[in-house]
Design an enzyme around this catalytic site. Structure first.
Site, short mmCIF file in Angstrom:
data_model
loop_
_atom_site.label_atom_id
_atom_site.label_comp_id
_atom_site.label_asym_id
_atom_site.label_seq_id
_atom_site.Cartn_x
_atom_site.Cartn_y
_atom_site.Cartn_z
N THR A 228 0.85 -1.19 0.00
CA THR A 228 0.00 0.00 0.00
C THR A 228 0.88 1.23 0.00
OG1 THR A 228 0.03 0.18 2.41
CG2 THR A 228 -1.77 -1.11 1.42
N ASP A 229 0.33 2.34 -0.47
CA ASP A 229 0.98 3.60 -0.16
C ASP A 229 0.86 3.78 1.36
OD1 ASP A 229 2.19 6.07 -0.10
OD2 ASP A 229 0.98 6.93 -1.71
N TRP A 230 1.61 4.71 1.89
CA TRP A 230 1.69 4.83 3.36
C TRP A 230 0.35 5.24 3.96
CZ3 TRP A 230 5.33 2.46 1.53
CH2 TRP A 230 6.43 2.05 2.26
N GLY A 231 -0.31 4.26 4.54
CA GLY A 231 -1.61 4.53 5.14
C GLY A 231 -2.77 4.27 4.19
#
Ligand code: BGC
Length: 754
Positions: A228-231
């Site tokens: 995932t992208d961060w978060g």
């Protein structure tokens, strides 16, 4: 390493742990099995390895590293080899700092020049973005360090980037937004791919099985892991079920337990978990088994590389002959960016550059220049004193070189711009300098296009973009002619924001954005509308001139599974040794579907000494002529005549050649009662089926008796019939044509195409 065996030795808890980060920048390891807890970090224009406090916004300090030119600049080099060299340097930095995966490159399309993060993306064109991304990936990975191609997919704005739902038609998805990723995945083979934050058609990218499974792995053959992208994780179990491998940063222990519970309760198959873990471990060991603790490189050499790359990326937008400068003239450098260049963008890609070369410093070894600050770097409003000093200096100088562009507060990750203007103080300064000096040269430091109300008044414009830590040195090299500029624009500079195709649909309404312009992104739009632009896609001047000649094809006809070689001779007709970027565009003359006027399908960069001629060769295959057909959900290259256009920019085509593409498999016509006569007429041999059934209809339209009707009436009757759907045909036959007959005919027409 026998990955499958390793997975079989892991407990379900350990396996769940591999699908969720350990902390901000690490994956978990399993000590008893020798699985190391590897690090992944930003990227992509240098290395942002934080040693103390972690954040994904580029706020806290990271180890000193080289800041190379940003993606927006890199793409303008149109140079796969050079971008590969940057990748290798990044790989070396990663090996030295024990980083297994560097997060990037970003292959998102520049849909709007307003996107705050455009400096991190390559182009408005998917072929160019894909080629450059692939070169970057191959370079990094040649050092046995992974990349993370991001942000997959349709992340084309910062506004509400974590929640916005993108609606886009299937053709635009495939031909524009996914095409850049497809090329990067197929040619670059990234070890990992990072899912974007946003939703596509209502589904978060990190939970999108169509995107992650069907397209990325199924169609494109991706064999690494997705994170995932961060978060960007919404529902972890749902994500894993859809093909997500890794949530970053760590979601905490509860997330591991949730995956375990989902498997135990039969909501998530353990096989899916095993496969996902195997994909992660495979990449972990690609790195771990090839560690090079002391790679052979020096930061000093990387600084030289950064300067060379910045030179190759810069685009000379305009020049009336004032450039290159002669060092014995009276030259003024003006502008805060001359003393402290803006060389990178804000946010997660922010590098702690270990050395920065301002132009004012680099110029000392070349010429004596005087300096005035001109404006305050972070202000919008003019400062009368600074302005006055600069004007006074310009009025007693032969040439005024003004370093301008966008300050950090005008563009960054995290927000979009709302206009394309430079700060007022800079525009006013340039206007004021033009009033007192006939030789004003503008050097730009910006991550994306700006409006240039003064463009017609200045003598030259040199676009450096956010050109990395050595950008000041590179600017001096170019200004004084140590080398000729050779970059070309990877995006259109519109005359005004309102001309951009996304203007009415950017950044959307609340959490919905519709890409209503379809495939008409960037030059595809400006060309289709025949609109004037400030500087077209592919544009870039040189200190020399080039002639194009002898365009030739390896064959007149390209077979559907064949390859075509297109060659052209490029000659340096001036007195300055320089590089030229020859571009190949394909123009489709077909009316089957609405298509862009021309599309970039090849580019080559060559160095030519004065008087030298070299042959540039492009290779095309049928996919380069194809559009994405939404009936068959696949690429389709219509047979027929096409035009190949070769030139120095999208609007400076020098030579054209006709080529014939051999017919492909006929498209199946999916027949229903709503199909028109025009539709069923396309079915080869179909008249044998519909002829006997529709005889009365033809009579009704007078088509049996064409001669009697005369030209115009016959043409009208024919066009009325071609537009008539099958279900309406009953109305013209006094009941002789029945529903049953039509249904049976539809069945036969569909069957005969199987
Ligand atoms: C960015 C990514 C970046 C990540 C880690 C996110 O905010 O969108 O591009 O790699 O943070 O810093």
């Amino acid at each position: 390493m026998d990955i499958r065996k390793l997975v079989s030795q892991m407990t379900l808890e350990e396996k769940a742990g591999m699908l969720n980060g350990r902390d901000f920048w690490h994956l978990k390891g399993v000590e008893r099995l020798g699985i190391p807890p590897v690090m992944v970090t930003d990227g992509p224009h240098g290395l942002r390895k934080q040693v103390a406090q972690a954040d994904h916004l580029g706020i806290n300090a990271s180890v000193p590293a080289t800041a190379f030119p940003t993606a927006a600049a890199l793409a303008c080099s149109f140079d796969r080899e050079l971008v590969g060299e940057v990748g290798q340097a990044l790989g070396d930095l990663c090996q030295q700092e024990d980083v297994a995966v560097i997060l990037g490159p970003g292959a998102n399309i520049k849909r709007s020049p307003l996107c705050g993060r455009n400096f991190e993306y390559f182009s408005e064109d998917p072929y160019l973005a894909g080629e450059i991304a692939a070169a970057h990936i191959r370079g990094v990975q040649s050092r046995n360090v992974g990349t993370s191609l991001k942000h997959f997919a349709m992340n084309n704005q910062e506004t509400r980037r974590m929640t916005v739902d993108v609606t886009c038609d299937e053709r635009a998805k495939r031909e524009i937004y996914l095409a850049a990723f497809e090329r990067a995945v197929r040619k670059g083979k990234p070890w990992t791919v990072m899912c974007s934050y946003n939703k596509i058609d209502g589904v978060y990218s990190s939970e999108n099985a169509w995107l992650l499974r069907d397209v990325l792995r199924g169609e494109w053959g991706f064999d690494g892991y997705t994170m995932t992208d961060w978060g960007a994780c919404n529902d972890h179990v749902r994500g894993v079920a859809a093909g997500l491998n890794l949530a970053m940063p760590s979601l905490g222990d509860a997330a591991d337990a949730e995956v375990v519970r989902a498997v135990r309760e039969g909501r998530l198959s353990e096989q899916v978990v095993d496969d996902a873990v195997a994909e992660v471990l495979d990449v972990v060991f690609r790195y771990a088994e090839h560690r090079r603790k002391d790679p052979d490189f020096s930061l000093g050499a990387q600084h030289h590389l950064a300067r060379k790359v910045a030179r190759e990326c810069a685009v000379l937008l305009k020049n009336d002959g004032t450039l290159p400068l002669s060092s014995n003239r009276k030259i003024a450098f003006i502008g805060a960016f001359a003393a402290a260049p803006r060389y990178q963008g804000g946010g997660s890609s922010h590098i702690n550059a270990y050395e920065v070369t301002p132009a004012l410093e680099a110029v000392r070894s070349v010429a004596q220049v005087s300096y005035a600050q001109g404006y305050a770097a972070d202000a919008n409003d003019a400062d009368a004193k600074l302005l006055g000093e600069a004007v006074a200096l310009a009025s007693v100088s032969d040439v005024a070189v003004v370093f301008a562009g966008l300050p950090d507060s005008f563009e960054s990750e995290g927000f979009d711009r709302t206009h394309l203007r430079m700060p007022d103080c800079q525009n006013e300064l340039i206007e004021a300098l033009c009033a007192v000096n006939d030789h004003v040269v503008v050097v730009l430091h910006n991550g994306a296009p700006v409006e240039m109300p003064w463009a017609d008044k200045v003598s030259a414009i040199l676009e450096m973009y956010l050109g990395g830590q050595a950008v000041g040195g590179a600017a001096v090299d170019l200004l004084f002619g140590a080398v000729s500029p050779s970059g070309k624009l990877a995006e259109t500079f519109p005359l005004r924001l309102e001309d951009n195709p996304s203007y009415l649909n950017f950044p959307g309404d609340g959490d919905r954005v519709t890409y209503a312009e379809g495939v008409y992104v960037g030059y595809r739009w400006y060309d289709a509308r025949r609109m004037p632009v400030r500087f077209p896609f592919g544009h870039g001047l040189s200190y020399t001139t080039f002639a194009y000649g002898n365009l030739r094809l390896s064959a007149d006809t390209l077979m559907q599974d064949g390859e075509l070689e297109v060659s052209v001779d490029v000659t340096n007709t001036g007195r300055f040794g320089a590089k030229e970027i020859a571009q190949l565009y394909v123009h489709s003359a077909h009316a089957g579907v609405s298509r862009p006027e021309q599309e970039l399908k090849g580019f080559e960069k060559v160095y030519l000494a004065p008087g030298e001629t070299r042959t540039v060769t492009f290779r095309l295959c049928s996919r380069d002529f194809a559009y994405y057909n939404t009936d068959i959900h696949d690429w389709y290259a219509e047979g027929g005549a096409y035009e190949l256009r070769v030139g120095a920019s999208s609007r400076d085509i020098r030579l054209t050649a006709a080529v014939e593409l051999a017919p492909g498999k006929p498209l199946p016509v999916h027949v229903t009662l709503d199909s028109t006569f025009a539709d069923i007429r396309k079915i080869p041999g179909g008249e044998k089926v519909y002829g006997p059934v529709l005889g009365d209809v033809f009579k009704a339209f007078g088509l049996m008796d064409n001669a009697a009707m005369g030209g115009g009436a016959a043409a009208m009757a024919e066009s009325l019939l071609t537009g008539t759907p099958l279900h309406s045909m009953k109305s013209y036959t006094d009941g002789r044509l029945t529903d049953e007959m039509l249904v049976e005919m539809v069945r036969q027409l569909n069957d005969m195409q199987k």
